[in-house]
Design an enzyme around this catalytic site. Structure first.
Site, PDB file in Angstrom:
ATOM      1  N   THR A 117       0.816  -1.204   0.000  1.00 64.26           N
ATOM      2  CA  THR A 117       0.000   0.000   0.000  1.00 64.26           C
ATOM      3  C   THR A 117       0.855   1.261   0.000  1.00 64.26           C
ATOM      4  O   THR A 117       1.978   1.262   0.525  1.00 64.26           O
ATOM      5  CB  THR A 117      -0.910   0.024   1.244  1.00 64.26           C
ATOM      6  OG1 THR A 117      -1.546   1.301   1.357  1.00 64.26           O
ATOM      7  CG2 THR A 117      -0.116  -0.201   2.521  1.00 64.26           C
ATOM      8  N   TYR A 141      -1.842   0.180  10.134  1.00 62.33           N
ATOM      9  CA  TYR A 141      -2.077  -0.507   8.861  1.00 62.33           C
ATOM     10  C   TYR A 141      -0.841  -0.391   7.973  1.00 62.33           C
ATOM     11  O   TYR A 141      -0.300  -1.388   7.475  1.00 62.33           O
ATOM     12  CB  TYR A 141      -3.306   0.075   8.159  1.00 62.33           C
ATOM     13  CG  TYR A 141      -3.408  -0.300   6.697  1.00 62.33           C
ATOM     14  CD1 TYR A 141      -3.486  -1.634   6.302  1.00 62.33           C
ATOM     15  CD2 TYR A 141      -3.411   0.679   5.702  1.00 62.33           C
ATOM     16  CE1 TYR A 141      -3.570  -1.985   4.959  1.00 62.33           C
ATOM     17  CE2 TYR A 141      -3.492   0.339   4.363  1.00 62.33           C
ATOM     18  CZ  TYR A 141      -3.567  -0.995   3.997  1.00 62.33           C
ATOM     19  OH  TYR A 141      -3.625  -1.330   2.668  1.00 62.33           O
TER      20      TYR A 141
END
Length: 329
Positions: A117, A141
């Site tokens: 990501t 995250y």
């Protein structure tokens, strides 16, 4: 050729399954359905319901079938949730992924394509972010993905396999044939939420923060259509099979839109239907995340088909209409 796909019942994983099938590959999906939807798995795919840390089921699968490549999508992806429950993210996104990688490598698998990501970059002070930028995630995250990337790179140095790490920017839209799209009980994606408002499922859309250091005060993101991202995976598979080299690649279009620009575009598409509210910034949100795609373009022969914000929005709205009419969720 057999491809093992974890998280194939999820949003991105299911789209990649469709593209792999279209390209003629055989697919086995492993998904525990904790967030995925079984109905999104294409019919021609072998499905095994299991967590990626279930070494018993994985080893039995490898005894029956040999796999050329692992495509690993299974992971938790909500920034706000990761801030509240960081342990959940490190356990699944890093610890379980490491168990999966080790099991695959021990069974002779030679290629791993990993979903990462742009959140690994944090809040870089650069207009376009390249793969060599400092990794400084703002939330658990992003940190869980950094740790998993590092595990994979370290494991590759001691084992005979290759990897491609794909760092996604903001993925949006739905399969143009409406075979798959994003299904979520508590969506956090801007375009998903805006599309729900466009069909009257929500009364308004909230912009979280209008005091960012950007041209209109709202955060800027690089939105990539999910079907183009799926095509990147097929091209990455072709690359790793042919070149047998490891790469880290940004996945985006290299163009940023502010939250306000996205919603203004949606209102044009919908003839000014959406009511916009303003709220406080969310913890863990970056000011601007836009990809430098030079490395991607240099590495794989990929041409985007849907790199137009209106197209992304229209496919997303069509998908919302479909799941509303068919009472999916």
């Amino acid at each position: 050729m057999n491809i093992l796909v974890t998280g194939g019942a999820g949003y991105i994983g299911s789209h990649v399954c469709l593209s792999l099938l279209d390209a003629g590959y055989n697919i086995t999906v492993i998904d525990d359905l904790s967030s995925g939807q079984k109905k999104l798995i294409p019919d021609k795919v072998e499905f095994i319901q299991a967590n990626i840390n279930d070494t018993n089921k994985l080893n039995k699968l490898f005894q029956k079938k040999s796999f050329n490549t692992l495509m690993h999508f299974a992971g938790f992806v909500q920034v706000e949730e990761s801030v509240k429950f960081p342990e959940k993210y490190f356990n699944n996104n890093t610890k379980n992924a490491t168990i999966l990688f080790e099991t695959c490598i021990n069974n002779g698998l030679k290629n791993i394509i990993f979903s990462s990501t742009a959140a690994v970059y944090g809040n870089p002070n650069k207009e376009l972010i390249h793969e060599g930028a400092t990794l400084n995630p703002l939330n658990p995250y992003g940190e869980s993905k950094v740790q998993t990337e590092n595990k994979l790179i370290k494991m590759q140095k001691n084992n005979n396999f290759n990897y491609i790490i794909l760092r996604y920017f903001n993925v949006a839209g739905a399969d143009p044939k409406l075979r798959s799209g994003l299904i979520s009980k508590k969506p956090t994606h801007l375009i998903k939420i805006a599309s729900q408002a466009a069909i009257g499922k929500l009364n308004s859309v909230t912009i979280f923060g209008n005091d960012y250091n950007t041209h209109d005060g709202t955060a800027i993101r690089d939105y990539i259509h999910v079907s183009d991202l799926a095509d990147i995976h097929v091209k990455s598979l072709e690359y790793i099979l042919e070149k047998k080299q490891s790469k880290i690649l940004n996945c985006g279009y290299g163009k940023g839109y502010s939250v306000k620009e996205v919603l203004d575009t949606l209102n044009r598409v919908c003839n000014n239907k959406i009511y916009i509210k303003y709220g406080n910034r969310r913890s863990g949100d970056a000011v601007s995340l836009v990809s430098n795609t030079n490395q991607l373009m240099k590495t794989i022969s990929w041409t985007p088909k849907y790199n137009d914000l209106e197209t992304i929005l229209k496919t997303s709205i069509k998908w919302e209409n479909k799941i509303q009419n068919e009472k999916i969720l």
